[in-house]
Design an enzyme around this catalytic site. Structure first.
Site, short mmCIF file in Angstrom:
data_model
loop_
_atom_site.label_atom_id
_atom_site.label_comp_id
_atom_site.label_asym_id
_atom_site.label_seq_id
_atom_site.Cartn_x
_atom_site.Cartn_y
_atom_site.Cartn_z
N LYS A 33 49.37 44.57 38.13
CA LYS A 33 48.51 43.78 38.67
C LYS A 33 49.41 42.53 39.07
O LYS A 33 49.33 41.94 40.34
CB LYS A 33 47.59 43.31 37.77
CG LYS A 33 46.67 42.15 37.87
CD LYS A 33 45.74 41.89 37.02
CE LYS A 33 46.30 41.18 35.63
NZ LYS A 33 47.00 39.81 35.81
N THR A 34 50.03 42.12 38.10
CA THR A 34 50.79 40.72 38.41
C THR A 34 51.75 40.92 39.46
O THR A 34 52.24 40.15 40.32
CB THR A 34 51.67 40.41 37.13
OG1 THR A 34 50.64 40.23 36.19
CG2 THR A 34 52.35 39.10 37.47
N ASP A 224 43.42 35.52 40.00
CA ASP A 224 43.69 36.14 39.01
C ASP A 224 42.81 36.50 37.81
O ASP A 224 41.94 35.51 37.65
CB ASP A 224 45.13 35.78 38.37
CG ASP A 224 45.83 36.92 37.48
OD1 ASP A 224 45.48 37.73 37.70
OD2 ASP A 224 46.81 36.53 36.78
N GLU A 225 42.79 37.59 37.22
CA GLU A 225 41.82 37.90 36.07
C GLU A 225 40.41 37.63 36.57
O GLU A 225 39.70 36.72 35.95
CB GLU A 225 42.33 37.06 34.98
CG GLU A 225 43.79 37.34 34.33
CD GLU A 225 43.86 38.83 33.85
OE1 GLU A 225 42.79 39.57 33.88
OE2 GLU A 225 44.92 39.01 33.07
N GLN A 258 38.06 45.15 31.68
CA GLN A 258 38.57 44.19 30.66
C GLN A 258 37.96 42.74 30.76
O GLN A 258 38.46 41.76 30.42
CB GLN A 258 39.99 44.05 31.23
CG GLN A 258 40.90 45.35 30.92
CD GLN A 258 42.45 45.34 31.34
OE1 GLN A 258 43.01 44.46 30.39
NE2 GLN A 258 42.80 45.62 32.46
N ARG A 620 46.75 48.37 24.76
CA ARG A 620 47.74 47.43 24.77
C ARG A 620 49.11 48.25 24.13
O ARG A 620 50.22 47.92 24.10
CB ARG A 620 47.61 46.54 23.46
CG ARG A 620 46.37 45.57 23.77
CD ARG A 620 46.58 44.77 25.04
NE ARG A 620 45.63 45.47 26.01
CZ ARG A 620 45.97 45.21 27.46
NH1 ARG A 620 46.84 44.29 28.10
NH2 ARG A 620 45.08 46.05 28.25
#
Length: 765
Positions: A33-34, A224-225, A258, A620
């Site tokens: 994603k980043t 973002d997010e 998420q 994670r």
């Protein structure tokens, strides 16, 4: 300079190079994603877009800083001119330039939480309101909720539902406090964090000329997010992007699976309904997971498939397998703490893992205590994140200070901490006088309380406090620690203070103090059991007093920590773990009423969010994932029988290795599931019946999975868990094709399954 695009897979590249119109990137965990977000901005700069026309909004300063650094590595120093930062930092920057338009000075102050709480306490005092009923924490949470939903004091006063809620909570003057708070902030030229959003929205709404200036300035807006945005943040975004003649160049990156911050005001509707506001939206799904191995990814897919509302995607990975998910069943929460610590030691030896590659995750911060105790037993260094170490948390230190004072009235520091908390009319000036008398006469503060020269009101308050503590002191030698500690918590007023704070933080503080009571109850029970032991040499203590208990935690509370130590095991809540990754992750406390939380069970939306939180927790893990639960757990001073979490039922048993059983040796050998078609529930030995999530499928004796190439559009297949289904579509690269299948009688309209890992048999329709 196009070589940076070569680092992207096909879907990532398509998202990065789509620069016109609204774009939504659904980015699964570990899917890059980043990289997509930063390369998209780098690509715009390479295409000649001026950096000051690009806005990038994040949720942490660290994310914004790392984003600029990555962009700079591609395009050079001009990356620093991009408007990138958190919602609050970027909006504060705009507000400082435009403050006059809304009646604020350009150098307005920004109040943090402590400032807000201090102001609220002053207002409560002025209004002669009981701070235990009108808890500053609860009032702050209420005001924050109102602002996040664009409810001003005037709108609040006209909102019958909110006023009724306040009356039911026995806080009918909340709206008056809200009005005074806003007026005092305005008079002081100050904004709190929520005001930075509320006042910017007001600026854009009420001043069209200012709005037009920033609409023209920010030609490309990135978020973002996106799943973590709240109602107010999305309202501001629409003001910036959606206007007559707008190119609607908004690029949102997120993952509905998420979305775990509803308690902070985030709403999943922003990402689920994004297309309603932007019909021309182009959506890209990043489904390849570069982080985790197959069993972890498959378990995540299976769990999240049970959520009702979601943007469909199927995460897949080509990472080589390392191990199945370890499932640890424990008799008690203490055994869970011991087993987790022992397994960590085993992993460190077997896989040569440094401590920094290991994390223990839990649903509530109060759960950290057991793991801390057993990690200390094995001398394994750890750090608690998302909060202080259990015994360093304020509410725990306050409670323990009362216990210390009951045992030893000469403990000046314990006395100083609690003499006027909760407030009982002993001012700071009076405490200073007591301290001065003690120092002059070289006596304890406890003795100095009898000699200090104060007014009659303070003298009565001191006498009442001393009388309360003296009664506790008389009970210490003979009374079991749990009975006395329970009374101290109640009679001191601490319990009421904690109960009255209904904010998420306040609920967590109450849970932490109850965890201390649980520890004391466990201590007294263990001593009671020891009394029945034949111990002629008296090597086992049978002292159940409060003094004995405090001695057992002295090392835990006073142990020195090496502040320079960097190789430590991470302990944190599942909420705090979002965005992080570790080679080995332990997800603990997987029991009904704990994970999922009891507060979510009556609310389908709440249960969906709990499932998303579990999804975040397990993803994670990069290589090793361990999940655990306890059949019995100390809660509120009693042992409560626990039922295993429904989330465990939602994972196919083929992904599990079962670790030992009750009463087995510490270093238990992993046991592969004998029949991978059997429900994991059979292993759980549940104490009470619960409706199962799925009806087991009758599996024919001749079941044999068909090769992936045989699964094509239009065929009927049989799945071990979902039964018969019709293949509606097959897509994706060779070796990683994904089939969309509609299963008969399924609770979902269709499922997407990675054929490489699926067990599907082509059958007659």
């Amino acid at each position: 300079m196009s070589h940076y695009l070569d680092q992207l897979n096909d879907v990532q590249r398509a998202a990065v190079t789509t620069t016109k119109g609204p774009v939504l990137v659904i980015a699964g965990p570990g899917s890059g994603k980043t990289r997509v977000l930063t390369f998209r901005i780098a690509h715009l700069l390479e295409q000649g877009v001026p950096p000051w026309q690009i806005l990038a909004l994040t949720f942490t300063n660290k994310a914004a800083r790392e984003m600029k650094e990555r962009i700079e590595s591609v395009v050079g120093p001009k990356a620093q001119q991009v408007w990138a930062g958190t919602f609050h930092s970027v909006f504060a920057r705009i507000l400082r330039m435009e403050a006059a338009a809304i009646g604020y000075p350009s150098n307005f102050s920004i109040y943090d939480t402590d400032d807000t709480m201090s102001l609220l306490r002053a207002i409560l005092k002025e209004m002669n309101l009981d701070a235990q009923v009108y808890s500053p924490g609860a009032i702050r949470s209420r005001i924050s909720l109102a602002k996040s939903n664009l409810v001003t004091p005037k709108a609040y006063r006209e909102n019958a539902e909110m006023l009724q809620q306040d009356r039911q909570a026995k806080r009918p003057y909340t709206v008056d406090i809200y009005e005074k708070y806003m007026a005092r902030c305005k008079r002081s030229g100050a904004m709190d964090f929520d005001d930075l959003l509320l006042q910017l929205y007001r600026l854009l709404r009420d001043h069209p000329e200012v709005a037009a200036r920033y609409q023209q300035k920010f030609q490309y807006v990135h978020v973002d997010e996106f799943q973590d945005t709240n109602f107010l943040q999305y309202a501001i975004l629409r003001r910036l992007v959606k206007y007559p003649g707008s190119p609607e160049n908004v690029f949102a990156v997120g993952d509905d699976a998420q979305s775990i911050y509803a308690f902070r005001g985030a709403t999943i509707d922003n990402i689920l309904d994004f297309e309603k506001d932007y019909p021309a939206l182009k959506t890209f799904k990043l489904e390849q997971n570069y982080r985790s191995t197959h069993h972890i990814v498959s378990a995540a897919n299976e769990v999240i498939s049970f959520n009702r509302r979601q943007l469909k995607k199927t995460i897949w990975t080509d990472r080589e397998e390392r191990a199945r998910i370890k499932l640890v069943k424990c008799l008690t929460d203490d055994e869970e703490g011991r087993r987790v610590a022992d397994l960590i030691l085993e992993q460190k030896h077997r896989h040569h893992l440094p401590n920094a590659d290991i994390a223990i995750l839990y649903r509530t911060n109060a759960q950290s205590r057991k793991f801390e105790e057993h990690l200390r037993r094995l001398n394994l260094p750890y750090r608690v994140f998302g909060g202080l170490s259990f015994y360093q948390r304020k509410e725990v230190k306050d409670f323990v200070a009362y216990l210390r004072l009951a045992v030893n009235p000469s403990d000046d520091e314990a006395l100083r901490r609690v003499i006027n908390y909760p407030a009982r009319g002993i001012s700071a000036a009076t405490v200073d006088k007591i301290s001065q008398v003690a120092g002059t006469r070289e006596i304890t503060m406890w003795d100095a309380m009898l000699l200090v020269d104060v007014n009659e009101r303070a003298r009565k308050a001191i006498a009442t406090f001393r009388g309360m503590v003296e009664k506790w002191q008389q009970r210490v030698p003979a009374e079991p620690a749990y009975n006395l500690a329970s009374d101290i918590l109640r009679l001191s007023g601490l319990l009421n203070v904690l109960k009255n704070d209904t904010s998420p933080e306040g609920i967590g503080r109450l849970e932490n103090v109850n965890a201390v009571l649980d520890a004391i109850s466990e201590f007294t029970d263990s001593v009671a059991a020891a009394e029945l032991t034949n111990d002629p040499d008296n090597t086992i203590s049978t002292d159940r007093s409060l003094a004995a208990y405090l001695q057992t935690i002295t090392l835990l509370t006073d142990a020195d920590q090496d502040t320079d130590q960097r190789d430590f095991i991470t302990l944190m809540s599942a909420h705090s773990a979002k965005g992080l990754e570790f080679k080995s992750v332990f997800v603990t406390g997987l029991e009904e009423n704990l994970f999922p939380s009891f507060m979510s069970l009556d609310d389908p939306n709440g249960l969906d969010e709990e499932r998303r939180l579990f999804y975040v927790a397990i993803t994670r893990a990069k290589e090793l994932l361990t999940v655990s639960y306890a059949q019995n757990r100390y809660r509120y001073g009693q042992i409560r029988t626990s039922e295993p979490s429904r989330f465990l039922d939602e994972i196919d048993t083929q992904h599990f290795d079962l670790i030992g059983g009750i009463g087995t040796a510490r270093q238990a050998t992993p046991q592969p599931v004998a029949n991978p078609r059997a429900s994991v529930s059979g292993y759980f030995a549940k104490p009470q019946a619960r409706q199962q999530t799925r009806t087991p499928v009758a599996v024919p004796a001749d079941f044999k999975p068909s090769p992936p190439e045989a699964i094509v559009n239009g065929v009927t297949v049989l799945h071990l868990k979902f039964g018969k289904g019709l293949v509606k579509n097959v897509e994706g690269p060779q070796g990683n094709k994904v089939a969309t299948i509609q299963f008969k009688g399924d609770d979902l309209p269709e499922r997407r399954i990675v054929l490489r890992f699926a067990k599907l048999q082509v059958v007659e329709g």
